[in-house]
Design a protein around this motif. Sequence first.
Motif, short mmCIF file in Angstrom:
data_model
loop_
_atom_site.label_atom_id
_atom_site.label_comp_id
_atom_site.label_asym_id
_atom_site.label_seq_id
_atom_site.Cartn_x
_atom_site.Cartn_y
_atom_site.Cartn_z
N ARG A 105 -35.92 -82.04 -0.70
CA ARG A 105 -36.35 -82.85 -1.86
C ARG A 105 -37.34 -83.94 -1.46
N GLY A 106 -37.56 -84.06 -0.17
CA GLY A 106 -38.50 -85.06 0.31
C GLY A 106 -37.94 -85.85 1.48
N PHE A 107 -38.75 -86.77 1.98
CA PHE A 107 -38.35 -87.60 3.12
C PHE A 107 -39.31 -88.77 3.22
N VAL A 108 -38.87 -89.79 3.92
CA VAL A 108 -39.80 -90.86 4.28
C VAL A 108 -39.81 -90.95 5.80
N LEU A 109 -40.96 -90.62 6.33
CA LEU A 109 -41.13 -90.51 7.77
C LEU A 109 -41.78 -91.80 8.28
N GLU A 110 -41.18 -92.37 9.33
CA GLU A 110 -41.65 -93.68 9.81
C GLU A 110 -41.63 -93.70 11.33
N GLY A 111 -42.76 -94.12 11.91
CA GLY A 111 -42.86 -94.12 13.38
C GLY A 111 -43.52 -92.83 13.86
N PHE A 112 -43.74 -91.93 12.96
CA PHE A 112 -44.40 -90.65 13.25
C PHE A 112 -45.22 -90.28 12.04
N PRO A 113 -46.43 -89.79 12.16
CA PRO A 113 -47.18 -89.65 13.40
C PRO A 113 -47.71 -90.99 13.93
N ARG A 114 -47.97 -91.00 15.22
CA ARG A 114 -48.53 -92.18 15.87
C ARG A 114 -49.89 -91.89 16.47
N SER A 115 -50.39 -90.69 16.29
CA SER A 115 -51.72 -90.33 16.78
C SER A 115 -52.25 -89.23 15.86
N ALA A 116 -53.57 -89.03 15.89
CA ALA A 116 -54.17 -87.98 15.05
C ALA A 116 -53.60 -86.62 15.47
N GLU A 117 -53.32 -86.49 16.76
CA GLU A 117 -52.77 -85.23 17.26
C GLU A 117 -51.40 -84.95 16.62
N GLN A 118 -50.54 -85.97 16.57
CA GLN A 118 -49.23 -85.79 15.93
C GLN A 118 -49.39 -85.52 14.43
N ALA A 119 -50.39 -86.15 13.80
CA ALA A 119 -50.62 -85.93 12.37
C ALA A 119 -50.99 -84.48 12.10
N ALA A 120 -51.81 -83.91 12.99
CA ALA A 120 -52.22 -82.51 12.81
C ALA A 120 -51.03 -81.58 12.99
N VAL A 121 -50.17 -81.88 13.95
CA VAL A 121 -48.96 -81.06 14.16
C VAL A 121 -48.09 -81.11 12.90
N LEU A 122 -47.93 -82.30 12.36
CA LEU A 122 -47.10 -82.46 11.16
C LEU A 122 -47.67 -81.66 10.00
N ASP A 123 -48.98 -81.78 9.77
CA ASP A 123 -49.62 -81.03 8.68
C ASP A 123 -49.43 -79.53 8.85
N GLY A 124 -49.57 -79.06 10.08
CA GLY A 124 -49.43 -77.63 10.36
C GLY A 124 -48.04 -77.14 9.99
N VAL A 125 -47.04 -77.92 10.39
CA VAL A 125 -45.67 -77.50 10.12
C VAL A 125 -45.36 -77.55 8.63
N LEU A 126 -45.81 -78.60 7.96
CA LEU A 126 -45.56 -78.70 6.52
C LEU A 126 -46.26 -77.57 5.78
N ALA A 127 -47.47 -77.23 6.20
CA ALA A 127 -48.22 -76.15 5.55
C ALA A 127 -47.45 -74.84 5.68
N GLU A 128 -46.86 -74.62 6.85
CA GLU A 128 -46.07 -73.39 7.05
C GLU A 128 -44.89 -73.32 6.10
N LEU A 129 -44.36 -74.49 5.77
CA LEU A 129 -43.22 -74.55 4.85
C LEU A 129 -43.70 -74.59 3.40
N GLY A 130 -45.03 -74.51 3.21
CA GLY A 130 -45.59 -74.56 1.86
C GLY A 130 -45.50 -75.95 1.25
N ARG A 131 -45.53 -76.97 2.13
CA ARG A 131 -45.39 -78.34 1.64
C ARG A 131 -46.51 -79.20 2.17
N GLY A 132 -46.61 -80.39 1.63
CA GLY A 132 -47.62 -81.33 2.10
C GLY A 132 -47.11 -82.75 1.93
N ILE A 133 -47.96 -83.72 2.30
CA ILE A 133 -47.56 -85.12 2.19
C ILE A 133 -48.13 -85.68 0.88
N GLU A 134 -47.29 -86.40 0.14
CA GLU A 134 -47.75 -86.98 -1.13
C GLU A 134 -48.51 -88.29 -0.91
#
Length: 196
Positions: A86-115
């Motif tokens: 149903r959602g989440f609030v993520l804090e402390g991550f990502p801390r670099s553009a590299e971590q942001a890209a990893v996060l986007d990749g994983v969310l995309a695989e789950l068919g989700r994104g960041i609001e």
Amino acid sequence: MSPGFSSLNLVLLGPPGSGRSTQAALLAERYRIPHISTGDMLRDEINKGTTRGLEVEEALNKGELVNNTVVTGLVLQRLDAEDCTRGFVLEGFPRSAEQAAVLDGVLAELGRGIERVFLLELSDDEIVRRHDNRQVRREDDREEAVRERLRVYHAEGPALIDYYRKRGQLVPVNGSRGVDEVSDVIRQAIETPVGV
Ligand code: ADP
């Protein structure tokens, strides 16, 4: 849950001591979504007393970033849990553009994104002042560790902020105001549809 979202995936960015965890806790309560803090997850890892915990502890106490594989592994496993659908609030991550890209990749695989990605903005002077006034001190609140955390933030922060700015997801918020004022600004941004 605010109208218009089937799930509410939020990210909170900001320098150490900007009030990220306080705001994340308020959001989690208001929207009934889990508060995922990499700082807390890493401290749990240390408390388990594992070999990996020892490695994490060393980085944390120096104010350095913990190894990417360890942090992304913990976050991805957590996001996969049932209570995050149903959602989440993520804090402390990502801390670099590299971590942001990893996060986007994983969310995309789950068919989700960041609001929304909120950036709590605060000057270094204000950050140092807040740390000096903290009632409960963590081991990584020693002056050298705070300085190192700020140094790392300034090294990694601009690329990370740019990553989200370019995607039109960034909402900058003045973090120097009181807890309630900051939380009102964030709530309004969530509940106002984009483009209106
Ligand atoms: P702060 O509010 O000072 O940023 P946190 O509790 O978020 O405190 O983080 C504490 C420490 O945990 C950081 O200084 C860092 O060593 C480690 N850490 C937290 N999140 C990450 C991350 N995404 N990547 C690498 N290290 C992290």
